[in-house]
Design an enzyme around this catalytic site. Structure first.
Site, PDB file in Angstrom:
ATOM      1  CD  GLU A  23      -3.863  -5.918   3.868  1.00 49.34           C
ATOM      2  OE1 GLU A  23      -4.704  -5.076   4.232  1.00 49.34           O
ATOM      3  OE2 GLU A  23      -2.643  -5.757   3.979  1.00 49.34           O
ATOM      4  CD  GLU A  75      -2.904  -1.186   2.344  1.00 47.95           C
ATOM      5  OE1 GLU A  75      -2.769  -0.344   3.253  1.00 47.95           O
ATOM      6  OE2 GLU A  75      -3.827  -2.028   2.342  1.00 47.95           O
TER       7      GLU A  75
HETATM    8  O1  IFM Z   1      -4.593  -3.314   9.040  1.00 42.07           O
HETATM    9  C1  IFM Z   1      -4.498  -2.766   7.758  1.00 42.07           C
HETATM   10  C2  IFM Z   1      -3.300  -3.353   7.031  1.00 42.07           C
HETATM   11  O2  IFM Z   1      -2.123  -3.177   7.731  1.00 42.07           O
HETATM   12  C3  IFM Z   1      -3.148  -2.692   5.683  1.00 42.07           C
HETATM   13  N1  IFM Z   1      -4.376  -2.724   4.940  1.00 42.07           N
HETATM   14  C4  IFM Z   1      -5.590  -2.326   5.610  1.00 42.07           C
HETATM   15  C5  IFM Z   1      -5.723  -3.046   6.939  1.00 42.07           C
HETATM   16  C6  IFM Z   1      -7.032  -2.621   7.642  1.00 42.07           C
HETATM   17  O3  IFM Z   1      -7.045  -1.260   7.859  1.00 42.07           O
END
Ligand code: IFM
Length: 463
Positions: free
Chosen positions: A353, A173
């Site tokens: 994710e 990210e």
């Molecule tokens: O916890 C975070 C993760 O570290 C990165 N992506 C989003 C998740 C939820 O906010």
């Protein structure tokens, strides 16, 4: 219990589809000052008064560093065939350059070997935000030198683990690190400067491209890629102003990264909006950034809605909302995947994710988190939908294996499919974990049945 949306049975997931769970070092490991680990920018940031909702830190977190074997058993018990984790750069190379830390490296050796022994493929992320504090003291990601320190770090980790991990992700990210870390300043290192944020995003992308080239040059056999947080950006209304803003925000969130990585250019509208804040770009940088990847990781939680007038109220949509105040919108995951497939020559996409924070409670040793189960089931169905429409998908990973340190929100927001009691460190698989386990079992059975009924010679004909 809400009705679950079944995964369309007409969409068989390929046999090598990665079904996983994901975590990140700072959010679960703890052992913040043990065995020679150096400080990260998040260790430092947490000490600033008022920046973490519950004034917590990552010192102990889920104590995963000391509970590795039990946590690996937990992953295996789910039937996941993939585990996405990150390496803490300051644990393995405390100052960001200079000496490596043998004890830190040993930990990740044990992690990777432990996964392989349990039949789980390791998906390694190099940078999930915890930059060594010493590098920040020299300017951090705003400095071009940090790009080269990252490439050295990537090379060192690939030397050590590259032959045993399925995949290496350079960054998790970059938008979050650049914008939340350097423009709004709500995440570490807490800088509020748009020009610095733009330069940081460029350096992150450049270091990704250079690392890919260096790892390929040293013969690293792992699949190489990056993980982006992406979402469809919708206007709050059909007004010209809202639509124009949605287009620009899409440029900042999606096209800035996707155009650079897959077309070797930054979008003109975003560059124009940045004006004098645009990053310094050396000749050849964009070509380097566009070095071909083996996979693209996409983290998806919700859509983005923008308004040129009054801020848009998430409650006005009538949709279910998670504990993060994020709309539950699985259809937008399909929309996003189709758009990436249509607009870019993407390699296989992994949803690296996806998950939801909900208020959970342990009652008689169970956590009845029907809303999380529903969330996950519907998003898996959304992935299946995209695949049915032609998108090449490589995997799906739930965020997260464990409840953990949710950055500026502290420990109050629980994303885990396994509950963590932070006072005792007791892990309790929630109903969503049991559902995921059963779902993965069904997938295996269906896969075996497909193999059995496969016409002879099917491989030869490509059927
Ligand atoms: O916890 C975070 C993760 O570290 C990165 N992506 C989003 C998740 C939820 O906010």
């Amino acid at each position: 219990m809400p009705k679950l949306t079944p995964v369309d049975p007409a969409t068989p997931f390929p046999p090598d589809f990665a079904w996983g769970v994901a975590t990140a070092a700072f959010q679960i490991e703890g052992a913040a000052i043990e065995d020679g680990k150096g400080e990260s920018i998040w260790d430092q940031f947490c000490r600033r008064p008022g920046v973490i909702a519950d004034a917590s830190d990552g010192d102990i977190a889920c104590d995963h560093y000391h509970r590795l074997e039990a946590d690996l058993d937990l992953i295996a018990s789910l039937g996941a065939n993939a585990y996405r984790f990150s390496v803490s750069w300051p644990r393995v190379r405390p100052g960001g350059s200079g000496a490596w830390n043998a004890k830190g490296l040993d930990f990740y050796d044990r992690l990777v070997d432990g996964l392989l022994a349990r039949g789980v493929a390791p998906y390694l992320t190099l940078n999930h935000w915890d930059l060594p504090a010493e590098l920040q003291a020299q300017g951090g990601w705003a400095q071009r030198d940090t790009v080269h320190r990252f490439v050295e770090y990537a090379q060192g980790m690939a030397n050590r683990l590259g032959d045993r991990v399925a995949a290496i992700t350079t960054h998790n990210e970059p938008w979050v690190m650049a914008v939340l870390g350097h423009e709004t300043g709500v995440f570490a290192p807490g800088i509020k400067n748009r020009a610095i944020a733009a330069q940081v995003s460029h350096h992150l992308l450049l270091s990704h491209g250079l690392a890919l080239q260096a790892l390929r040059a040293q013969g690293c056999p792992a699949k190489l890629g990056i993980v982006l947080n992406l979402a469809p950006v919708h206007p709050a209304s059909a007004s010209v102003a809202d639509q124009a803003l949605a287009r620009l925000e899409d440029g900042k969130l999606v096209r800035w990264y996707m155009d650079a990585l897959f077309k070797g250019e930054y979008p003109q509208d975003v560059l124009a909006d940045l004006g004098d804040d645009a990053p310094r770009i050396a000749p050849g940088d964009l070509q380097t950034i566009a070095t071909p990847m083996d996979f693209l990781g996409v983290n998806y939680y919700t859509r983005v809605v923008v308004s040129a007038g009054q801020p848009w109220d998430v409650r006005s949509s009538g949709r279910e909302i998670t504990d993060m105040d994020w709309e539950v919108y699985p259809e937008c995951l399909t929309e996003l995947l189709l758009r990436l497939h249509r607009d870019y020559a993407v390699p296989p996409i992994y949803v690296t994710e996806n998950g939801g924070a909900f208020k959970d409670q342990v009652v008689d040793g169970r956590v009845h988190d029907a809303r999380r189960t529903d969330y996950i089931a519907r998003h898996i169905a959304a992935v299946a939908d995209a695949m049915r429409q032609g998108v090449r998908m490589g995997g799906y990973m739930v965020w997260s294996l464990l409840d953990n340190f949710e950055w500026a929100s502290g420990y109050d927001k629980r994303f885990g499919i396994v509950h963590v009691d932070y006072a005792t460190q007791v892990r309790t698989p929630k109903d969503s974990a049991l559902w995921y386990r059963d779902f993965l079992r069904q997938q295996k059975t269906a896969q075996a049945a497909r193999e059995t009924h496969r016409p002879q010679g099917a491989e030869m004909t490509g059927a």
